[in-house]
Design an enzyme around this catalytic site. Structure first.
Site, PDB file in Angstrom:
ATOM      1  CG  ASP A 196     -34.144   7.572  -8.892  1.00 34.25           C
ATOM      2  OD1 ASP A 196     -33.805   8.037  -7.798  1.00 34.25           O
ATOM      3  OD2 ASP A 196     -34.690   8.240  -9.795  1.00 34.25           O
ATOM      4  CE  LYS A 209     -31.866  10.463  -8.397  1.00 33.66           C
ATOM      5  NZ  LYS A 209     -33.273  10.780  -8.107  1.00 33.66           N
ATOM      6  CD  GLU A 248     -37.677  12.093  -6.191  1.00 33.36           C
ATOM      7  OE1 GLU A 248     -38.695  12.610  -5.691  1.00 33.36           O
ATOM      8  OE2 GLU A 248     -37.609  11.748  -7.381  1.00 33.36           O
ATOM      9  CD  GLU A 281     -35.727  16.978 -11.131  1.00 33.07           C
ATOM     10  OE1 GLU A 281     -35.309  15.986 -10.517  1.00 33.07           O
ATOM     11  OE2 GLU A 281     -36.590  16.905 -12.038  1.00 33.07           O
TER      12      GLU A 281
HETATM   13  O1  KIV Z   1     -35.222   9.787 -12.467  1.00 35.26           O
HETATM   14  C1  KIV Z   1     -34.307  10.477 -12.940  1.00 35.26           C
HETATM   15  O2  KIV Z   1     -33.895  10.324 -14.088  1.00 35.26           O
HETATM   16  C2  KIV Z   1     -33.736  11.512 -12.065  1.00 35.26           C
HETATM   17  C3  KIV Z   1     -32.903  12.565 -12.721  1.00 35.26           C
HETATM   18  C4  KIV Z   1     -33.753  13.472 -13.464  1.00 35.26           C
HETATM   19  C5  KIV Z   1     -32.020  13.257 -11.759  1.00 35.26           C
HETATM   20  O3  KIV Z   1     -33.993  11.516 -10.910  1.00 35.26           O
END
Ligand code: KIV
Length: 258
Positions: free
Chosen positions: A81, A110, A112, A176
């Protein structure tokens, strides 16, 4: 890496994608036997570090945890992330994403969606970085929790956003806290697999924060299913250790060098 990601694309048609979060090597090693994808989520800010939201976690911290997770995850696709502000414009995104791939040896990152950063995703994909999108209740740019896509106008916006992210070249998309009917439409309209969290069974896969599922985070929203109350089990275990130490039952001769 490519082979793993093209396998993920097949989940649009075949079985469901199984995804969970990990922040450490031992948990990643356990998940590796069961998950298609492991996310080193910025949820570690709240779940692991006890921060008030996900906005305070640094890129370096996420990278260090991702290096540990990679050591435990041999088969699963590891997605890292990107924390808030680490992809706020193309130059910043290129520098940080390149550092993440170099240091962590992850398979994908990932980002957002803020409803505007499609061009950044597109450029990163063109540079060869596999990108996962994330729409709906995106904690980095929303303050108060609210399920998304319940109203027609929100549904329209979310469908448009999904298609923009797909067009930008993302290989999958996290949904989400999106209303069931909207998730179903997005999953039917897009060609990339959708991975739901609080977004109904009509997604191509599911993800939860592992700490929520095993009952150690203390966070229990409607969309979480607690599979075990590990907090209770650990509490009993630590109490037993305390009793053993006080009563000198531990360490026994078995635990000593004699
Ligand atoms: O940070 C995280 O764990 C996420 C998930 C909830 C998809 O983005």
């Amino acid at each position: 890496m490519r082979k793993k990601l093209s396998r993920i694309k097949n989940f649009k048609l075949n079985k469901k994608l199984v995804c969970l979060t990990a922040y450490s090597k031992p948990i990643a090693k356990l998940l590796d036997n069961h998950c298609d994808m492991i996310l080193v989520g910025d949820s570690m800010a709240t779940a692991f570090y006890g921060m008030k939201d996900t906005k305070s976690i640094s890129l370096n911290t996420i990278i260090n945890h991702s290096i540990a997770v990679r050591k435990g995850a041999k088969k699963s696709t590891v997605v890292v992330d990107m924390p808030i502000n680490t992809y706020k414009n193309l130059e910043v995104a290129k520098k940080n994403v390149s550092e993440v791939f170099k240091r962590t040896k992850c398979d994908a990152v990932k980002l957002e969606s803020n409803g505007k950063n499609f061009k950044i995703i597109k450029k990163l994909v063109e540079l060869g970085y596999p990108i996962m999108g994330h729409i709906g209740f995106t904690p980095q740019n929303k303050k108060k929790f609210k399920p998304q896509g319940l109203k027609k106008i929100e549904e329209k916006r979310l469908i448009k956003e999904s298609l923009e992210i797909e067009r930008a070249g993302a290989f999958s998309l996290v949904l989400e806290c999106i209303a069931e009917k909207t998730s179903k439409k997005i999953t039917n309209i897009t060609k990339i697999p959708t991975i739901g969290i609080g977004s109904s069974k009509f997604c191509n896969g599911q993800i939860l924060v592992t700490d929520d599922l095993i009952g150690i985070s203390g966070f229990k929203p409607k969309f979480v299913k607690k599979y075990i109350n590990l907090k209770q089990i650990l509490n009993k275990t630590f109490a037993k250790f305390k009793t053993d130490v006080i009563s000198q039952k531990f360490p026994s001769r078995k635990n000593s060098f004699i």
